[in-house]
Every structure is written in structure tokens, then in C-alpha cells.
Design an enzyme around this catalytic site. Structure first.
Site, PDB file in Angstrom:
ATOM      1  N   CYS A   1       2.994  18.544  -7.497  1.00 46.83           N
ATOM      2  CA  CYS A   1       2.137  17.105  -8.399  1.00 46.83           C
ATOM      3  C   CYS A   1       3.013  15.910  -8.127  1.00 46.83           C
ATOM      4  CB  CYS A   1       1.981  17.668  -9.721  1.00 46.83           C
ATOM      5  SG  CYS A   1       0.973  16.313 -11.071  1.00 46.83           S
ATOM      6  N   ASP A   2       2.092  14.584  -8.686  1.00 47.22           N
ATOM      7  CA  ASP A   2       2.666  13.427  -7.653  1.00 47.22           C
ATOM      8  C   ASP A   2       4.643  13.214  -7.796  1.00 47.22           C
ATOM      9  OD1 ASP A   2       1.119  12.989  -8.994  1.00 47.22           O
ATOM     10  OD2 ASP A   2       1.572  11.200 -10.172  1.00 47.22           O
ATOM     11  N   LYS A   3       5.049  13.399  -9.002  1.00 48.77           N
ATOM     12  CA  LYS A   3       6.846  13.397  -8.881  1.00 48.77           C
ATOM     13  C   LYS A   3       6.955  14.600  -7.732  1.00 48.77           C
ATOM     14  CE  LYS A   3       6.069  10.312 -11.609  1.00 48.77           C
ATOM     15  NZ  LYS A   3       4.560  10.054 -11.386  1.00 48.77           N
TER      16      LYS A   3
ATOM     17  N   CYS B   1      -4.592  16.382  -9.561  1.00 49.17           N
ATOM     18  CA  CYS B   1      -5.462  15.880  -9.121  1.00 49.17           C
ATOM     19  C   CYS B   1      -6.697  15.168  -7.611  1.00 49.17           C
ATOM     20  CB  CYS B   1      -4.950  14.281  -9.279  1.00 49.17           C
ATOM     21  SG  CYS B   1      -4.508  14.231 -11.278  1.00 49.17           S
TER      22      CYS B   1
ATOM     23  N   ASP C   1       2.224  14.872 -14.423  1.00 45.77           N
ATOM     24  CA  ASP C   1       2.410  13.940 -15.731  1.00 45.77           C
ATOM     25  C   ASP C   1       1.216  14.363 -16.761  1.00 45.77           C
ATOM     26  OD1 ASP C   1       3.396  12.768 -13.537  1.00 45.77           O
ATOM     27  OD2 ASP C   1       1.637  10.780 -13.672  1.00 45.77           O
TER      28      ASP C   1
ATOM     29  N   SER D   1      -1.314   4.432 -13.554  1.00 47.16           N
ATOM     30  CA  SER D   1      -1.289   5.711 -12.878  1.00 47.16           C
ATOM     31  C   SER D   1      -2.034   5.227 -11.328  1.00 47.16           C
ATOM     32  CB  SER D   1      -1.896   6.514 -13.795  1.00 47.16           C
ATOM     33  OG  SER D   1      -2.696   7.612 -13.225  1.00 47.16           O
TER      34      SER D   1
END
Length: 556
Positions: free
Chosen positions: A117-119, A189, A76, A467
Site C-alpha cells: 500500500c501507498d506508504k 487499490c 490509508d 488521495s
């Protein structure tokens, strides 16, 4: 059993693999893709080459042949730099295409996805459903963070501080100082933002080795679970244990329970819906959310929900301990990656700290921590994150609309003091097609409203996404249908009255239907240009009800 890779062993294929050092014996073994999203662009993925090495060694030890392949890596904060962040969600849907073009095209027998990470977790889950070959995800872990004068500082503090500085708020620690301390190593994160939420979701779905999430990046525990995954995937191939046997309706209910219990990121809803859509399932995650929301309170308060750090959550038993606390409301008959039922798998699960991960009968806060709203402003759906419901954030609001077509215009209004108590800030043109891919930076507006001291006295409504770090005031996001396709949010005008009532699950614009029908929606001309991949995304993306999958990828 007959392996796919053996049936595809043509002479030219064998010649290529002989040249890579494979023996005749190797050609008869299960062929396992090790899907590596390693990238030097972002610290989220910087350590995954070392994880891939461990996984490949474990696959060989178990009697398989590993093939490492590289795919899109979406971070991100790095790949969100261009096109107002449109590549963040847009990149998610590149991942299953990328994997299909390598793993399915080569007719490999199974795969292990190194997820970070997120995706990448949803991208990997979507690919698993699409290919439906034995699959495990290896959790890449979360980053360490630092301190300034004894105060803990992580990426949430930096994100918030950057917006506060822009609005002239005096900070305890400078943004420059926080920049140097917020991220102190590889991984995702810290906190229960989208990445750690999705890592916990992977465990709730049964798609990783039990006990994998969350985990400190590059810890011995992380590498130990990577080894276990490399060993286990070979057996899964022999057992023909596939994702569609694991990710059933019951598994999706368990995943929803997990997100609600940890008050996780609202992004998990569309990612789970996309995963179900890729498997050709008729599962309605929005309906599941409402169902499970009546059963599941908040049982942990990891930042940004409270002051618990992700390290404490892991040490208390992590996702596995949370599943144990949730056991009575879960579908424990579902099959998980071990080949056992979830109930069997949880038999020896322990809760390390019942204050960090509480039992159902002693929650931190009543549920739901995330709710789905509908109404004349959102006929299909909208999402509100409530977090810890202690009265500090309003759950109903009636106010006058202040409408903006861009993040920059909204930020300027907030900075100039033009947003007033009683206003409902409406930011549109941020949706799947309007963004495109929900780019536009709606999250910055939320932090700006908070920094301006208006979080309790205003509301924020957008057709964009937020977010996982965002939890401020009363915010309704992902309003569908979006303005860019003619949804009611595109017809709202300054001064219209908007009513939000979480208890009734309603969000309405108090304008007569006849008047709304006469109005033209603003933003249907797609003001943000999109060419290349983003243009293809805009042309083909489905609705929020599909999880925002590309229309031609749905398996029916």
C-alpha cells in the site's frame, strides 16, 4: 568480500543463530532481511506471508540465509481512521526507523522489502537509502474488483459514491452494493492511484526486478518475480550493488518521467524527495518536475485519468513498456538492479498495446500531467494535477476566497449550498505540522465539490495532501509554507481574490504585501491535538522541500 554479518559474528550471536537452526556453513553466507509488512488489519497486506515464504526459499536456493522481520504496515483506508488520517503520512516515516532498528542493528548484508500500500514503497525506498545495503523491493500487486449488473466497480467508485450519497446524489448502484464488490481480493487499490504509481516508480528507479510492476496480487507472475528477487539479492550482496549506486539524479529524473507519463499521484513527488533526502542528496524534485514536465506528455490513461483499467496497463507491458516508450528522454546510463544500465535492460522490452501505452510522438495528452506552482500564496511550492488535458478542466481561475479551517466545516458549507460559482474554496491547517502529517481529509472536499456540480466553476486550494484517486476540477494542493507555520495561506481571508494560472505556474493572493504583512496567520496554535508518535512527528518534521522527512533523519 567480507560480509558485514560475518564480521559481527560474536560467540553470543552465533549461539543465537545456532539455536535457530543455522549451521556453521550458514554463518558464512550472506544474511538477507526479508522485510514483511504483512498485517491482518488490511487486505493490502493480507497475502504477504505467502510472498515472504517464496522469497525466503529463493534466497536459500541462491546461497543466502533469509531472516524475516515485520514492520509497520500503513493502509490509508484502515490506519487512516484515527486523528483525521494523520497516521497515513505519519506512518510512512515509522517504516525506515523500524527497518533501521532491526536490519541495521543486526548488521545484515542485504534486504528484500515486500512493498504494497501507498506508504510502504516510499518507506522502503527511504530505508534503502538510509541503510545503503543491497536492496530490492518486491511488488505486492493490486487487488481484483467486481461488477454490479455488468458494470465494473472498484474502490474509486466506492469512494466517490460515498461522498455523493452524503450530498444526496442519486446513485446507479447503492453504496452498500458497491462495498461488497469494490474489493475482491488482496493487494492495493486498482487504478493509477498512489500505490500503483509508486510501484511504477520503484521500477523506474531500478529498485526491483525489471517487469515487476504493476502486477495482479497473488498471480503466478507476482510469485515468479518474488523468486527472481530472492535469487538476485544474493548476487547483489556479492557485487556490493547498493541503493545509492542505483538511485542517482538520473534515476530520479526517470522516476519523474514515469509519473508524468502515467499521470500518476501527486504524492509521488514528496515520496521521491524524501528518498533523495534520506540518501543525503541535494536533488530538488520540484525542479526536476518542471524540467521533465516540458519533455514528457501523458502516454496512458489508467483510471482515474481515463477508462483504461490497471489490468490493461499491465497486459500492455506495464512500467517496463512505458520506460521503453520514454527511452529517448530517459537517462539510460543509470545502473539498475540487474547490474546493467537501464538502456541495456530495456533492449528486449516490448510494448503489448501501443494504444494503452502510447509512443512519445502520439501522446494521449500534452504534458505536464502534474505541475508545480509558486506565487504569493505559495512562495515555496504547490502542486496541481492536470491529468488528461482535454479542456474538460480549467487551468486558470480567478475567484473570491471561501476559507475553512476544517474538513467538516467545508463539507457542511457544500451540503448547504453555500459554495458558489466563482468561489475558491481554501482549506488550511491540513499540512505537515497543522494536520499533523497532512491529515484532515482534503480529498473528501474534492469529491464533494464534484458531486455538487461545481468542479468546473470553482477552484480548491489546500495545504493538505490528496488521495491518488483524486482528479476533479482545478485543485492546488500541498501549498507551502503551510498555514500552521505562518505561510500566506494562513493569512487569506474570505473575499480575498485568488488567481491561479497553470500556464505561468503561478498561484497568487491579490492582496498588497503591506496588508498581508499586517495579518496574523490562522491555525498556528495547532488546533488538532497530537501526542505520542504524531506529537513527535509534528515537532520534528521538515518542510515539503525535504519531502517531509523528520529533520534528524537527513543524512548529510
Amino acid at each position: 568480500m567480507t560480509l558485514r554479518s560475518i564480521s559481527a559474528n560474536s560467540p553470543v550471536r552465533r549461539a543465537h543463530w545456532h539455536a535457530l537452526g543455522l549451521s556453521e556453513e550458514d554463518l558464512l553466507k550472506p544474511k538477507i532481511a526479508v522485510v514483511n509488512t504483512s498485517s491482518e488489519l488490511a487486505v493490502c497486506f493480507a497475502h504477504l506471508d505467502g510472498v515472504a515464504k517464496v522469497v525466503k526459499e529463493a534466497v536459500r536456493e541462491a546461497g543466502g540465509v533469509p531472516f524475516e522481520v515485520r514492520t509497520t504496515a500503513v493502509s490509508d483506508f484502515i490506519t487512516g481512521a484515527a486523528s483525521s488520517g494523520s497516521y497515513i503520512l505519519g506512518g510512512r516515516d515509522l517504516i525506515p526507523h523500524d527497518i533501521e532498528a532491526q536490519v541495521e542493528a543486526a548488521m545484515l548484508d542485504g534486504m528484500i522489502c515486500l512493498t504494497s500500500c501507498d506508504k510502504t514503497p516510499p518507506g522502503h525506498l527511504m530505508a534503502a537509502m538510509r541503510l545503503n545495503i543491497p536492496t530490492l523491493l518486491v511488488i505486492g500487486g493490486y487487488q481484483s474488483s467486481g461488477k454490479i449488473d455488468g458494470d465494473h466497480v472498484d474502490i474509486e467508485d466506492l469512494f466517490n459514491g460515498g461522498v455523493q450519497e452524503q450530498l444526496g446524489v442519486e446513485l446507479k448502484h447503492s453504496v452498500d452494493a458497491m462495498t461488497k464488490q469494490a474489493v475482491r481480493g488482496p493487494g492495493v487499490c486498482a487504478g493509477m492511484a498512489t500505490a500503483n504509481t509508486m510501484h511504477c516508480v520503484v521500477e523506474a528507479l531500478g529498485m526491483c526486478i525489471a517487469g515487476s510492476a504493476p502486477v495482479r496480487a497473488n498471480s503466478e507472475k507476482m510469485f515468479d518475480y518474488a523468486r527472481k528477487a530472492g535469487n538476485r539479492i544474493v548476487d547483489m550482496v556479492h557485487e556490493d550493488l547498493t541503493p545509492r549506486q542505483i538511485m542517482t539524479d538520473g534515476a530520479f529524473r526517470n522516476a519523474a518521467a514515469m509519473v508524468l507519463a502515467v499521470s500518476g499521484s501527486i504524492n509521488a513527488i514528496k515520496h521521491l524527495q524524501a528518498t533523495a533526502s534520506e540518501g543525503g542528496m541535494d536533488t530538488d524534485l520540484y525542479a526536476i518536475w518542471e524540467e521533465m514536465g516540458h519533455k514528457v506528455p501523458t502516454l496512458s490513461a489508467v483510471r482515474p485519468n481515463g477508462e483504461v483499467r490497471i489490468e490493461q496497463f499491465e497486459d500492455a507491458g506495464g512500467a517496463r513498456a512505458m520506460l521503453k516508450q520514454l527511452e529517448s528522454v530517459l537517462d539510460t546510463s543509470v545502473t539498475v538492479a540487474s547490474g546493467k544500465t537501464m538502456g541495456e535492460d530495456l533492449a528486449d522490452a516490448e510494448i503489448g498495446d501501443a494504444e494503452v501505452i502510447r509512443p512519445l510522438e502520439r501522446p494521449i495528452s500534452p504534458g505536464p500531467s502534474i505541475a508545480i506552482l509558486k506565487g504569493s500564496l505559495a512562495p515555496e511550492s504547490a502542486v496541481v494535477k492536470l491529468g488528461i488535458r482535454d479542456g474538460s478542466r480549467p487551468e486558470s481561475f480567478t475567484g473570491r476566497a471561501r476559507v475553512f479551517e476544517s474538513t467538516s466545516d467545508a463539507m457542511e458549507a457544500i451540503e448547504a449550498g453555500k459554495l458558489q460559482k466563482g468561489d475558491v474554496l481554501v482549506l488550511r491547517g491540513q499540512g505537515l505540522k497543522g494536520g499533523p502529517a497532512m491529515g484532515g481529509g482534503a480529498s473528501f472536499i474534492l469529491f464533494a465539490i464534484d458531486a455538487a456540480g461545481l468542479a468546473k466553476d470553482t477552484a480548491f486550494v489546500t495545504d493538505g495532501q490528496l488521495s491518488g484517486l483524486c482528479l476533479k476540477g482545478l485543485t492546488v494542493a500541498e501549498v507551502a509554507p503551510e498555514g500552521a507555520v505562518g505561510g500566506p495561506i494562513g493569512k487569506v481571508r474570505d473575499g480575498d481574490t485568488i488567481e491561479i494560472d497553470v500556464a505561468q505556474r503561478r498561484i497568487d493572493v491579490m492582496v498588497a504585501q503591506e496588508e498581508m504583512a499586517k495579518r496574523e496567520a490562522v491555525g498556528t496554535d495547532f488546533p488538532v491535538p497530537a501526542t505520542g508518535w504524531l506529537g513527535m512527528y509534528r515537532d520534528n518534521v521538515g518542510s515539503m522541500a525535504s519531502g517531509a522527512v523528520l529533520i534528524d533523519t537527513k543524512r548529510r
